[in-house]
Design a protein around this motif. Sequence first.
Motif, PDB file in Angstrom:
ATOM      1  N   TYR A  69       0.840  -1.205   0.000  1.00 33.35           N
ATOM      2  CA  TYR A  69       0.000   0.000   0.000  1.00 33.35           C
ATOM      3  C   TYR A  69       0.876   1.257   0.000  1.00 33.35           C
ATOM      4  O   TYR A  69       0.617   2.205  -0.762  1.00 33.35           O
ATOM      5  CB  TYR A  69      -0.956   0.006   1.198  1.00 33.35           C
ATOM      6  N   ILE A  70       1.903   1.274   0.831  1.00 33.77           N
ATOM      7  CA  ILE A  70       2.807   2.436   0.884  1.00 33.77           C
ATOM      8  C   ILE A  70       3.454   2.656  -0.487  1.00 33.77           C
ATOM      9  O   ILE A  70       3.488   3.796  -0.987  1.00 33.77           O
ATOM     10  CB  ILE A  70       3.879   2.249   1.989  1.00 33.77           C
ATOM     11  N   ILE A  71       3.947   1.600  -1.092  1.00 32.66           N
ATOM     12  CA  ILE A  71       4.577   1.729  -2.417  1.00 32.66           C
ATOM     13  C   ILE A  71       3.568   2.268  -3.428  1.00 32.66           C
ATOM     14  O   ILE A  71       3.868   3.205  -4.182  1.00 32.66           O
ATOM     15  CB  ILE A  71       5.158   0.377  -2.888  1.00 32.66           C
ATOM     16  N   CYS A  72       2.369   1.704  -3.454  1.00 36.85           N
ATOM     17  CA  CYS A  72       1.322   2.152  -4.393  1.00 36.85           C
ATOM     18  C   CYS A  72       1.027   3.640  -4.232  1.00 36.85           C
ATOM     19  O   CYS A  72       0.956   4.375  -5.216  1.00 36.85           O
ATOM     20  CB  CYS A  72       0.031   1.355  -4.190  1.00 36.85           C
ATOM     21  N   VAL A 125       1.681   9.367  -6.490  1.00 34.22           N
ATOM     22  CA  VAL A 125       2.004  10.800  -6.432  1.00 34.22           C
ATOM     23  C   VAL A 125       3.303  11.113  -7.174  1.00 34.22           C
ATOM     24  O   VAL A 125       3.849  12.218  -7.054  1.00 34.22           O
ATOM     25  CB  VAL A 125       2.058  11.334  -4.977  1.00 34.22           C
ATOM     26  N   GLY A 126       3.818  10.135  -7.932  1.00 35.03           N
ATOM     27  CA  GLY A 126       4.999  10.388  -8.751  1.00 35.03           C
ATOM     28  C   GLY A 126       6.320  10.209  -8.037  1.00 35.03           C
ATOM     29  O   GLY A 126       7.371  10.588  -8.562  1.00 35.03           O
ATOM     30  N   ASP A 127       6.290   9.653  -6.840  1.00 35.56           N
ATOM     31  CA  ASP A 127       7.520   9.395  -6.095  1.00 35.56           C
ATOM     32  C   ASP A 127       8.153   8.104  -6.619  1.00 35.56           C
ATOM     33  O   ASP A 127       7.458   7.244  -7.148  1.00 35.56           O
ATOM     34  CB  ASP A 127       7.183   9.247  -4.604  1.00 35.56           C
ATOM     35  N   THR A 128       9.464   8.000  -6.478  1.00 37.44           N
ATOM     36  CA  THR A 128      10.160   6.760  -6.756  1.00 37.44           C
ATOM     37  C   THR A 128      10.712   6.284  -5.420  1.00 37.44           C
ATOM     38  O   THR A 128      11.814   6.661  -5.025  1.00 37.44           O
ATOM     39  CB  THR A 128      11.305   6.969  -7.766  1.00 37.44           C
ATOM     40  N   PRO A 129       9.934   5.489  -4.693  1.00 39.91           N
ATOM     41  CA  PRO A 129      10.361   5.097  -3.349  1.00 39.91           C
ATOM     42  C   PRO A 129      11.540   4.136  -3.375  1.00 39.91           C
ATOM     43  O   PRO A 129      11.701   3.364  -4.316  1.00 39.91           O
ATOM     44  CB  PRO A 129       9.124   4.413  -2.771  1.00 39.91           C
ATOM     45  N   THR A 130      12.351   4.218  -2.345  1.00 38.57           N
ATOM     46  CA  THR A 130      13.439   3.274  -2.144  1.00 38.57           C
ATOM     47  C   THR A 130      13.057   2.324  -1.017  1.00 38.57           C
ATOM     48  O   THR A 130      12.129   2.597  -0.248  1.00 38.57           O
ATOM     49  CB  THR A 130      14.743   3.997  -1.762  1.00 38.57           C
ATOM     50  N   ASP A 177      15.671 -10.699  -1.285  1.00 41.24           N
ATOM     51  CA  ASP A 177      15.446 -11.880  -2.118  1.00 41.24           C
ATOM     52  C   ASP A 177      15.141 -11.503  -3.568  1.00 41.24           C
ATOM     53  O   ASP A 177      15.298 -12.315  -4.465  1.00 41.24           O
ATOM     54  CB  ASP A 177      14.317 -12.738  -1.540  1.00 41.24           C
ATOM     55  N   GLU A 178      14.711 -10.260  -3.786  1.00 42.31           N
ATOM     56  CA  GLU A 178      14.471  -9.760  -5.141  1.00 42.31           C
ATOM     57  C   GLU A 178      15.688  -9.015  -5.684  1.00 42.31           C
ATOM     58  O   GLU A 178      15.632  -8.394  -6.737  1.00 42.31           O
ATOM     59  CB  GLU A 178      13.270  -8.800  -5.143  1.00 42.31           C
ATOM     60  N   GLY A 179      16.797  -9.036  -4.926  1.00 39.81           N
ATOM     61  CA  GLY A 179      18.023  -8.367  -5.359  1.00 39.81           C
ATOM     62  C   GLY A 179      18.048  -6.879  -5.065  1.00 39.81           C
ATOM     63  O   GLY A 179      18.862  -6.147  -5.621  1.00 39.81           O
ATOM     64  N   LYS A 180      17.166  -6.439  -4.174  1.00 45.98           N
ATOM     65  CA  LYS A 180      17.104  -5.010  -3.837  1.00 45.98           C
ATOM     66  C   LYS A 180      17.853  -4.763  -2.524  1.00 45.98           C
ATOM     67  O   LYS A 180      17.736  -5.535  -1.582  1.00 45.98           O
ATOM     68  CB  LYS A 180      15.650  -4.558  -3.642  1.00 45.98           C
ATOM     69  N   ILE A 181      18.597  -3.659  -2.490  1.00 44.47           N
ATOM     70  CA  ILE A 181      19.255  -3.247  -1.259  1.00 44.47           C
ATOM     71  C   ILE A 181      18.591  -1.963  -0.766  1.00 44.47           C
ATOM     72  O   ILE A 181      17.672  -1.450  -1.406  1.00 44.47           O
ATOM     73  CB  ILE A 181      20.773  -3.061  -1.471  1.00 44.47           C
ATOM     74  N   MET A 182      19.053  -1.428   0.342  1.00 44.89           N
ATOM     75  CA  MET A 182      18.385  -0.292   0.995  1.00 44.89           C
ATOM     76  C   MET A 182      18.123   0.901   0.076  1.00 44.89           C
ATOM     77  O   MET A 182      17.100   1.539   0.192  1.00 44.89           O
ATOM     78  CB  MET A 182      19.191   0.192   2.200  1.00 44.89           C
ATOM     79  N   PHE A 183      19.050   1.195  -0.805  1.00 40.54           N
ATOM     80  CA  PHE A 183      18.896   2.398  -1.627  1.00 40.54           C
ATOM     81  C   PHE A 183      18.317   2.098  -3.011  1.00 40.54           C
ATOM     82  O   PHE A 183      18.259   2.977  -3.859  1.00 40.54           O
ATOM     83  CB  PHE A 183      20.229   3.147  -1.714  1.00 40.54           C
ATOM     84  N   SER A 184      17.869   0.870  -3.215  1.00 36.69           N
ATOM     85  CA  SER A 184      17.255   0.492  -4.495  1.00 36.69           C
ATOM     86  C   SER A 184      15.882   1.131  -4.642  1.00 36.69           C
ATOM     87  O   SER A 184      15.108   1.193  -3.694  1.00 36.69           O
ATOM     88  CB  SER A 184      17.089  -1.029  -4.580  1.00 36.69           C
TER      89      SER A 184
END
Length: 163
Positions: A11-14, A19-24, A73-80
């Motif tokens: 929900y937070i990501i959505c 609003v046009g943000d690119t969340p990390t 597990d999806e290959g994402k790190i904190m700043f991804s």
Amino acid sequence: MSRDVNVIVDYIICRLLEVGDTPTVLKVQKLLYYTQAWFLALNENDNEVFFNEQFQAWVHGPVCRKVYERFRDEGKIMFSALDESDLMNKDVTKCLEEQDVLHIDNVLEAYGDLSGTQLEALTHQEDPWLNARKGLKPLERSENSIQEEDMRNYYRKQLQVSV
């Protein structure tokens, strides 16, 4: 009633994407932390949590290990950066009660414009994270839990200060 942490994350990501943000990952972790913290502060029932996951006092601020592992597990790190492909459920609003959506939206209204790094800096000034890291060097790795009681008490005090 406890909610599934992954539903809240989706929900937070959505909402941020809307609003046009690119969340990390970092930003989502901190917004998730504030979602729990403010629920604890605002809820009269001291035994109720918004979701059943603990936060650990990592170098980059509060981290929910289950969410960390999901993205790792999806290959994402904190700043991804995260996008729609990172969602487990794209129709997440149907999985939350109206009052839950309102609570999360209030947190996003208060903190959503801040970057992950700004949110990290904010948590580094607040007692719950500081208490969990007592005795540690600034860059020392830690899995110390941030106590929900510390979160509840600290943010309740913030409510009293702002009134």
